[in-house]
Design a protein around this motif. Structure first.
Motif, PDB file in Angstrom:
ATOM      1  N   GLU A 270      37.713  51.453  49.919  1.00 23.01           N
ATOM      2  CA  GLU A 270      38.620  51.029  50.987  1.00 23.01           C
ATOM      3  C   GLU A 270      39.284  49.694  50.629  1.00 23.01           C
ATOM      4  O   GLU A 270      40.495  49.521  50.795  1.00 23.01           O
ATOM      5  N   GLY A 271      38.477  48.778  50.145  1.00 21.80           N
ATOM      6  CA  GLY A 271      39.016  47.474  49.764  1.00 21.80           C
ATOM      7  C   GLY A 271      39.984  47.581  48.601  1.00 21.80           C
ATOM      8  O   GLY A 271      41.040  46.931  48.582  1.00 21.80           O
ATOM      9  N   TRP A 272      39.617  48.415  47.619  1.00 14.47           N
ATOM     10  CA  TRP A 272      40.491  48.550  46.457  1.00 14.47           C
ATOM     11  C   TRP A 272      41.824  49.185  46.821  1.00 14.47           C
ATOM     12  O   TRP A 272      42.850  48.844  46.236  1.00 14.47           O
ATOM     13  N   GLU A 273      41.836  50.078  47.781  1.00 17.53           N
ATOM     14  CA  GLU A 273      43.094  50.681  48.220  1.00 17.53           C
ATOM     15  C   GLU A 273      44.055  49.626  48.752  1.00 17.53           C
ATOM     16  O   GLU A 273      45.258  49.668  48.475  1.00 17.53           O
ATOM     17  N   ILE A 274      43.522  48.652  49.482  1.00 14.68           N
ATOM     18  CA  ILE A 274      44.340  47.539  49.990  1.00 14.68           C
ATOM     19  C   ILE A 274      44.886  46.719  48.831  1.00 14.68           C
ATOM     20  O   ILE A 274      46.075  46.385  48.771  1.00 14.68           O
ATOM     21  N   ILE A 275      44.006  46.395  47.886  1.00 10.60           N
ATOM     22  CA  ILE A 275      44.402  45.578  46.728  1.00 10.60           C
ATOM     23  C   ILE A 275      45.424  46.316  45.865  1.00 10.60           C
ATOM     24  O   ILE A 275      46.442  45.749  45.451  1.00 10.60           O
ATOM     25  N   GLN A 276      45.162  47.585  45.577  1.00 14.99           N
ATOM     26  CA  GLN A 276      46.039  48.377  44.717  1.00 14.99           C
ATOM     27  C   GLN A 276      47.446  48.492  45.291  1.00 14.99           C
ATOM     28  O   GLN A 276      48.439  48.471  44.552  1.00 14.99           O
ATOM     29  N   ASN A 277      47.539  48.580  46.598  1.00  8.92           N
ATOM     30  CA  ASN A 277      48.842  48.672  47.251  1.00  8.92           C
ATOM     31  C   ASN A 277      49.698  47.449  46.947  1.00  8.92           C
ATOM     32  O   ASN A 277      50.901  47.565  46.681  1.00  8.92           O
ATOM     33  N   GLU A 278      49.084  46.268  46.966  1.00 11.26           N
ATOM     34  CA  GLU A 278      49.833  45.035  46.680  1.00 11.26           C
ATOM     35  C   GLU A 278      50.113  44.881  45.182  1.00 11.26           C
ATOM     36  O   GLU A 278      51.173  44.387  44.788  1.00 11.26           O
TER      37      GLU A 278
ATOM     38  N   THR B  79      40.805  40.219  50.510  1.00 11.30           N
ATOM     39  CA  THR B  79      40.020  41.437  50.294  1.00 11.30           C
ATOM     40  C   THR B  79      39.013  41.237  49.174  1.00 11.30           C
ATOM     41  O   THR B  79      37.856  41.671  49.278  1.00 11.30           O
ATOM     42  N   VAL B  80      39.430  40.579  48.088  1.00  8.42           N
ATOM     43  CA  VAL B  80      38.495  40.266  47.003  1.00  8.42           C
ATOM     44  C   VAL B  80      37.364  39.391  47.536  1.00  8.42           C
ATOM     45  O   VAL B  80      36.184  39.622  47.245  1.00  8.42           O
ATOM     46  N   TYR B  81      37.724  38.391  48.330  1.00 14.75           N
ATOM     47  CA  TYR B  81      36.728  37.496  48.916  1.00 14.75           C
ATOM     48  C   TYR B  81      35.729  38.277  49.761  1.00 14.75           C
ATOM     49  O   TYR B  81      34.511  38.090  49.640  1.00 14.75           O
ATOM     50  N   THR B  82      36.234  39.162  50.600  1.00 21.09           N
ATOM     51  CA  THR B  82      35.365  39.957  51.471  1.00 21.09           C
ATOM     52  C   THR B  82      34.423  40.836  50.659  1.00 21.09           C
ATOM     53  O   THR B  82      33.224  40.914  50.935  1.00 21.09           O
ATOM     54  N   LEU B  83      34.968  41.483  49.639  1.00 21.81           N
ATOM     55  CA  LEU B  83      34.141  42.348  48.799  1.00 21.81           C
ATOM     56  C   LEU B  83      33.061  41.545  48.071  1.00 21.81           C
ATOM     57  O   LEU B  83      31.929  42.008  47.908  1.00 21.81           O
TER      58      LEU B  83
ATOM     59  N   TYR C 277      38.046  34.451  42.959  1.00 25.40           N
ATOM     60  CA  TYR C 277      36.719  34.329  43.575  1.00 25.40           C
ATOM     61  C   TYR C 277      35.672  35.069  42.741  1.00 25.40           C
ATOM     62  O   TYR C 277      34.494  34.710  42.742  1.00 25.40           O
ATOM     63  N   MET C 278      36.120  36.075  42.006  1.00 31.88           N
ATOM     64  CA  MET C 278      35.202  36.806  41.129  1.00 31.88           C
ATOM     65  C   MET C 278      34.664  35.929  40.016  1.00 31.88           C
ATOM     66  O   MET C 278      33.532  36.098  39.555  1.00 31.88           O
ATOM     67  N   ASP C 279      35.502  34.988  39.546  1.00 26.25           N
ATOM     68  CA  ASP C 279      35.052  34.076  38.491  1.00 26.25           C
ATOM     69  C   ASP C 279      33.826  33.287  38.943  1.00 26.25           C
ATOM     70  O   ASP C 279      32.904  33.034  38.172  1.00 26.25           O
ATOM     71  N   ARG C 280      33.833  32.882  40.213  1.00 28.24           N
ATOM     72  CA  ARG C 280      32.741  32.066  40.723  1.00 28.24           C
ATOM     73  C   ARG C 280      31.524  32.900  41.097  1.00 28.24           C
ATOM     74  O   ARG C 280      30.389  32.448  40.971  1.00 28.24           O
ATOM     75  N   TYR C 281      31.779  34.117  41.565  1.00 25.52           N
ATOM     76  CA  TYR C 281      30.679  34.928  42.091  1.00 25.52           C
ATOM     77  C   TYR C 281      30.050  35.839  41.034  1.00 25.52           C
ATOM     78  O   TYR C 281      28.863  35.801  40.788  1.00 25.52           O
ATOM     79  N   TYR C 282      30.853  36.639  40.404  1.00 23.41           N
ATOM     80  CA  TYR C 282      30.323  37.709  39.550  1.00 23.41           C
ATOM     81  C   TYR C 282      30.400  37.382  38.068  1.00 23.41           C
ATOM     82  O   TYR C 282      29.421  37.508  37.330  1.00 23.41           O
ATOM     83  N   ILE C 283      31.558  36.925  37.609  1.00 20.38           N
ATOM     84  CA  ILE C 283      31.800  36.757  36.177  1.00 20.38           C
ATOM     85  C   ILE C 283      30.926  35.666  35.578  1.00 20.38           C
ATOM     86  O   ILE C 283      30.338  35.830  34.509  1.00 20.38           O
ATOM     87  N   LEU C 284      30.831  34.531  36.268  1.00 20.18           N
ATOM     88  CA  LEU C 284      30.008  33.431  35.772  1.00 20.18           C
ATOM     89  C   LEU C 284      28.543  33.842  35.687  1.00 20.18           C
ATOM     90  O   LEU C 284      27.857  33.560  34.697  1.00 20.18           O
ATOM     91  N   ARG C 285      28.069  34.515  36.710  1.00 21.44           N
ATOM     92  CA  ARG C 285      26.662  34.929  36.755  1.00 21.44           C
ATOM     93  C   ARG C 285      26.346  35.955  35.671  1.00 21.44           C
ATOM     94  O   ARG C 285      25.275  35.928  35.071  1.00 21.44           O
ATOM     95  N   MET C 286      27.283  36.866  35.423  1.00 21.63           N
ATOM     96  CA  MET C 286      27.059  37.935  34.441  1.00 21.63           C
ATOM     97  C   MET C 286      27.497  37.535  33.032  1.00 21.63           C
ATOM     98  O   MET C 286      27.346  38.312  32.082  1.00 21.63           O
TER      99      MET C 286
END
Length: 271
Positions: A11-19, A42-46, A112-121
């Motif tokens: 659902e979130g990706w559909e919003i992002i993909q549209n933009e 939407t990225v923040y929410t996810l 926001y992914m850089d801070r949450y997911y990418i840095l950690r992984m």
């Protein structure tokens, strides 16, 4: 404390993909107005759903997939379908400029992914992913053809034909920029995929012409002039060694050295 509404990844990706589609349409010449704030929120929410397995991995994969799909379906075919070298080179430059815009926009609103997911992984950052896709899908496929076409243009200039030096400069800047990794300037792509062939072709060109048909100073000055207009500055020293060691006969090398020393002294006096 307030709670963050849980939305599904799809659902979130559909919003992002549209933009993102609106951004792509703009790059393709059909102006639209993407809501970048919608992408960011939407990225923040996810990314708040850290407890839901697969959200970070899925979002990261879809981010990369955007570039892969666009480059394979639109960008590479647009370059390859050009019927002549100049048009192909112009399209290559245009598509690289567009890609830099796309990476700048998307990496900013996915950050926001850089801070949450990418840095950690410990994964490649968003910009590196975007530029890496171009290198893999477009650059690696086109680098030989593009490099050869540039060498042909330079040989045409040697023969007296006026060429678009601005186009050549922009193309060679792509070779330089595509080699940059993690903010570090590297010239590997420029050297391996263009400069080596350029220097070899230059030696072949003047060898075919024969020393009697060219003046010693002109032989180097013509090539030195190309450095100032469109070649990378690091090429000048290699160019001099190539001219001195492979193009000119031994007796002419001494003449060239005197000529260059004279020019250097003149430059020093003018400063």
């Amino acid at each position: 404390m307030g709670t963050t509404n849980i939305i599904g990844l799809e659902e979130g990706w559909e919003i992002i993909q549209n933009e993102i589609t609106k951004l792509i349409n703009t790059l393709e010449g059909v102006p639209e107005s993407p809501d970048y704030g919608s992408i960011y929120s939407t990225v923040y929410t996810l990314c708040q759903h850290k407890h839901i397995e697969g959200y970070g991995e899925g979002l990261y994969a879809r981010y990369e997939g955007v570039y892969n799909d666009y480059l394979q379906s639109k960008v590479l075919p647009a370059i390859q379908e050009k019927n002549d070298d100049v048009s192909m080179l112009q399209e290559f430059v245009k598509r690289w400029a567009n890609h830099k815009v796309m990476v700048s926009k998307l990496s900013r609103y996915f950050n926001y992914m850089d801070r949450y997911y990418i840095l950690r992984m410990k994964l490649p950052c968003l910009k590196d992913v975007g530029f890496g896709c171009f290198r893999k899908i477009v650059y690696e496929k086109m680098k030989v053809k593009v490099g050869d076409a540039v060498v042909v243009l330079i040989n045409q200039e040697r023969e007296g034909t006026e060429i678009d030096r601005g186009l050549v400069k922009n193309l060679l800047e792509v070779f330089v920029e595509i080699g940059n990794e993690n903010g570090k300037d590297k010239l590997d792509c420029y050297v391996d995929d263009f400069e080596t062939a350029f220097l070899s072709d230059m030696a072949d060109y003047y060898t075919r012409k024969g020393f009697k048909e060219i003046k010693v100073a002109e032989c180097f000055q013509r090539e030195k002039d190309r450095v100032s207009h469109y070649l990378h500055s690091s090429t000048e020293e290699k160019l001099f060694k190539q001219v001195q060691g492979q193009v000119l006969p031994e007796n002419a090398q001494q003449v060239l050295q005197k000529e260059m020393q004279s020019v250097k002294l003149g430059d020093d006096k003018s400063t």
